[in-house]
Design a protein around this motif. Sequence first.
Motif, mmCIF file in Angstrom:
data_model
loop_
_atom_site.group_PDB
_atom_site.id
_atom_site.type_symbol
_atom_site.label_atom_id
_atom_site.label_comp_id
_atom_site.label_asym_id
_atom_site.label_seq_id
_atom_site.Cartn_x
_atom_site.Cartn_y
_atom_site.Cartn_z
ATOM 1 N N GLN A 47 1.040 -1.445 0.051
ATOM 2 C CA GLN A 47 0.048 0.177 -0.123
ATOM 3 C C GLN A 47 0.707 1.437 0.044
ATOM 4 O O GLN A 47 0.478 2.152 -0.591
ATOM 5 C CB GLN A 47 -1.268 -0.060 1.030
ATOM 6 N N LEU A 48 1.961 1.459 1.142
ATOM 7 C CA LEU A 48 2.855 2.724 0.770
ATOM 8 C C LEU A 48 3.590 2.758 -0.403
ATOM 9 O O LEU A 48 4.265 3.315 -0.885
ATOM 10 C CB LEU A 48 3.066 2.406 2.099
ATOM 11 N N LEU A 49 3.773 1.580 -1.580
ATOM 12 C CA LEU A 49 4.460 1.623 -2.919
ATOM 13 C C LEU A 49 3.546 1.500 -3.856
ATOM 14 O O LEU A 49 3.714 1.664 -4.838
ATOM 15 C CB LEU A 49 5.453 0.255 -2.627
ATOM 16 N N GLY A 50 2.692 2.687 -3.549
ATOM 17 C CA GLY A 50 1.502 3.276 -4.505
ATOM 18 C C GLY A 50 0.279 1.541 -4.832
ATOM 19 O O GLY A 50 -0.060 1.403 -5.714
ATOM 20 N N ASN A 51 0.009 0.768 -3.998
ATOM 21 C CA ASN A 51 -0.276 -0.712 -4.303
ATOM 22 C C ASN A 51 0.494 -1.254 -5.196
ATOM 23 O O ASN A 51 -0.953 -1.589 -6.610
ATOM 24 C CB ASN A 51 -2.005 -0.338 -3.568
ATOM 25 N N LYS A 79 12.737 -18.312 10.200
ATOM 26 C CA LYS A 79 12.118 -17.586 11.228
ATOM 27 C C LYS A 79 10.697 -17.721 10.671
ATOM 28 O O LYS A 79 9.215 -17.386 11.050
ATOM 29 C CB LYS A 79 11.959 -17.323 12.369
ATOM 30 N N GLY A 80 10.297 -17.411 9.190
ATOM 31 C CA GLY A 80 9.168 -17.230 8.539
ATOM 32 C C GLY A 80 8.751 -15.323 8.820
ATOM 33 O O GLY A 80 7.965 -14.864 8.289
ATOM 34 N N GLU A 81 9.988 -14.818 9.004
ATOM 35 C CA GLU A 81 10.199 -13.203 9.387
ATOM 36 C C GLU A 81 10.974 -11.892 8.381
ATOM 37 O O GLU A 81 10.021 -11.084 8.028
ATOM 38 C CB GLU A 81 10.357 -13.137 10.972
ATOM 39 N N ALA A 82 10.982 -12.345 7.116
ATOM 40 C CA ALA A 82 11.630 -11.738 5.810
ATOM 41 C C ALA A 82 11.155 -12.098 4.870
ATOM 42 O O ALA A 82 10.935 -13.473 4.736
ATOM 43 C CB ALA A 82 13.062 -12.273 6.747
ATOM 44 N N VAL A 83 11.672 -11.157 4.052
ATOM 45 C CA VAL A 83 11.369 -11.096 3.358
ATOM 46 C C VAL A 83 12.462 -9.929 1.721
ATOM 47 O O VAL A 83 12.666 -9.219 2.404
ATOM 48 C CB VAL A 83 9.345 -10.684 2.685
ATOM 49 N N ASP A 84 12.502 -10.753 0.908
ATOM 50 C CA ASP A 84 13.480 -10.113 -0.026
ATOM 51 C C ASP A 84 13.022 -9.436 -0.907
ATOM 52 O O ASP A 84 12.079 -10.630 -1.221
ATOM 53 C CB ASP A 84 14.770 -11.122 -0.108
ATOM 54 N N PHE A 85 12.253 -8.746 -1.404
ATOM 55 C CA PHE A 85 11.695 -7.975 -2.879
ATOM 56 C C PHE A 85 11.825 -7.055 -3.503
ATOM 57 O O PHE A 85 12.852 -6.287 -3.157
ATOM 58 C CB PHE A 85 10.851 -7.423 -1.735
ATOM 59 N N LYS A 86 11.200 -6.831 -4.927
ATOM 60 C CA LYS A 86 11.105 -5.433 -5.542
ATOM 61 C C LYS A 86 10.479 -5.569 -5.559
ATOM 62 O O LYS A 86 8.887 -5.754 -5.792
ATOM 63 C CB LYS A 86 11.865 -6.244 -6.563
ATOM 64 N N CYS A 87 9.733 -3.610 -6.165
ATOM 65 C CA CYS A 87 8.656 -3.384 -6.451
ATOM 66 C C CYS A 87 9.520 -2.598 -7.682
ATOM 67 O O CYS A 87 8.909 -1.130 -7.379
ATOM 68 C CB CYS A 87 8.371 -2.757 -5.133
ATOM 69 N N TYR A 88 8.881 -3.421 -9.093
ATOM 70 C CA TYR A 88 9.907 -3.027 -10.285
ATOM 71 C C TYR A 88 9.026 -1.181 -10.313
ATOM 72 O O TYR A 88 9.423 -0.612 -11.442
ATOM 73 C CB TYR A 88 9.212 -3.714 -11.625
ATOM 74 N N GLY A 89 7.426 -1.298 -10.657
ATOM 75 C CA GLY A 89 6.602 -0.179 -10.814
ATOM 76 C C GLY A 89 6.867 0.843 -9.554
ATOM 77 O O GLY A 89 6.539 2.277 -10.113
ATOM 78 N N PHE A 90 7.771 1.070 -8.660
ATOM 79 C CA PHE A 90 7.710 2.095 -7.460
ATOM 80 C C PHE A 90 9.096 2.857 -8.000
ATOM 81 O O PHE A 90 9.942 3.655 -7.759
ATOM 82 C CB PHE A 90 7.572 1.473 -5.972
ATOM 83 N N GLY A 91 10.533 2.167 -7.892
ATOM 84 C CA GLY A 91 11.265 1.937 -8.104
ATOM 85 C C GLY A 91 12.595 1.739 -7.538
ATOM 86 O O GLY A 91 12.354 0.425 -7.550
ATOM 87 N N CYS A 97 13.617 1.986 -0.037
ATOM 88 C CA CYS A 97 13.500 2.242 1.054
ATOM 89 C C CYS A 97 13.293 3.480 1.843
ATOM 90 O O CYS A 97 13.153 3.221 2.889
ATOM 91 C CB CYS A 97 14.966 1.322 1.601
ATOM 92 N N LEU A 98 14.143 3.826 1.096
ATOM 93 C CA LEU A 98 13.952 5.308 1.244
ATOM 94 C C LEU A 98 12.007 6.447 1.703
ATOM 95 O O LEU A 98 11.820 6.348 2.600
ATOM 96 C CB LEU A 98 14.011 7.006 0.571
ATOM 97 N N GLU A 99 11.181 5.853 0.897
ATOM 98 C CA GLU A 99 9.679 5.721 1.136
ATOM 99 C C GLU A 99 9.204 4.980 1.787
ATOM 100 O O GLU A 99 8.633 5.234 3.037
ATOM 101 C CB GLU A 99 9.454 4.691 -0.372
ATOM 102 N N LEU A 100 9.693 3.143 2.261
ATOM 103 C CA LEU A 100 9.547 2.709 3.601
ATOM 104 C C LEU A 100 9.697 3.414 5.544
ATOM 105 O O LEU A 100 9.258 3.646 5.947
ATOM 106 C CB LEU A 100 10.069 1.290 4.052
ATOM 107 N N LEU A 101 11.511 4.081 4.759
ATOM 108 C CA LEU A 101 12.028 4.544 5.983
ATOM 109 C C LEU A 101 10.500 6.108 6.814
ATOM 110 O O LEU A 101 10.380 5.815 7.723
ATOM 111 C CB LEU A 101 13.041 5.060 5.429
ATOM 112 N N LYS A 102 10.726 6.423 5.360
ATOM 113 C CA LYS A 102 9.485 7.542 6.006
ATOM 114 C C LYS A 102 8.487 7.085 6.947
ATOM 115 O O LYS A 102 7.066 8.671 7.341
ATOM 116 C CB LYS A 102 8.567 7.904 4.770
ATOM 117 N N HIS A 103 7.653 5.283 6.920
ATOM 118 C CA HIS A 103 7.310 5.431 7.499
ATOM 119 C C HIS A 103 6.617 4.343 8.694
ATOM 120 O O HIS A 103 6.476 3.496 8.453
ATOM 121 C CB HIS A 103 5.601 4.908 6.529
ATOM 122 N N LYS A 104 8.250 4.343 9.474
ATOM 123 C CA LYS A 104 8.666 3.397 9.646
ATOM 124 C C LYS A 104 7.987 2.763 11.476
ATOM 125 O O LYS A 104 7.788 1.692 11.595
ATOM 126 C CB LYS A 104 9.689 4.054 10.679
#
Length: 146
Positions: A47-51, A79-91, A97-104
């Motif tokens: 959602q924070l990445l524009g859905n 442990k099922g607690e981590a995800v590595d990902f990309k969001c090609y449509g966002f950048g 990371c900079l966007e998610l940091l705003k919503h820490k």
Amino acid sequence: MQLTPNFSLRELTYSSTAQDLKLDNTPSAEVLERLKYTAVKMEAVRQLLGNRPITVTSGYRGPQLNKAVGGSATSQHSKGEAVDFKCYGFGDARKICLELLKHKDLLEYDQLILEPTWVHISFTLGTPRKKELTYLGKNHYVPGIS
């Protein structure tokens, strides 16, 4: 099995390495509960990445798979607690990371790590550390997103 509207169990457990090596990467009931929580948190990330669609490059890694890929013995992926990902449509990973940091405070992530071409994010049912790191190479990380 769909864990949330946009994240399936298959997506969070799939590994080409596990397939190639014929490793069973089925999570235990305890890990499955953590994966469900992680999927809910990843919905907030989306959602924070524009859905925009998120591509999971690594999710849950069982003990054998984690060893096969050279993962840390204490990896939150195991442990099922981590995800590595990309969001090609966002950048790129840095922009994400900079966007998610705003919503820490909203996300309450445990770790947010800027990797070379992807983002690592983890969540815990315990008290989150809200820690940010940037990977500089050869297992060298520095605090913050740079």
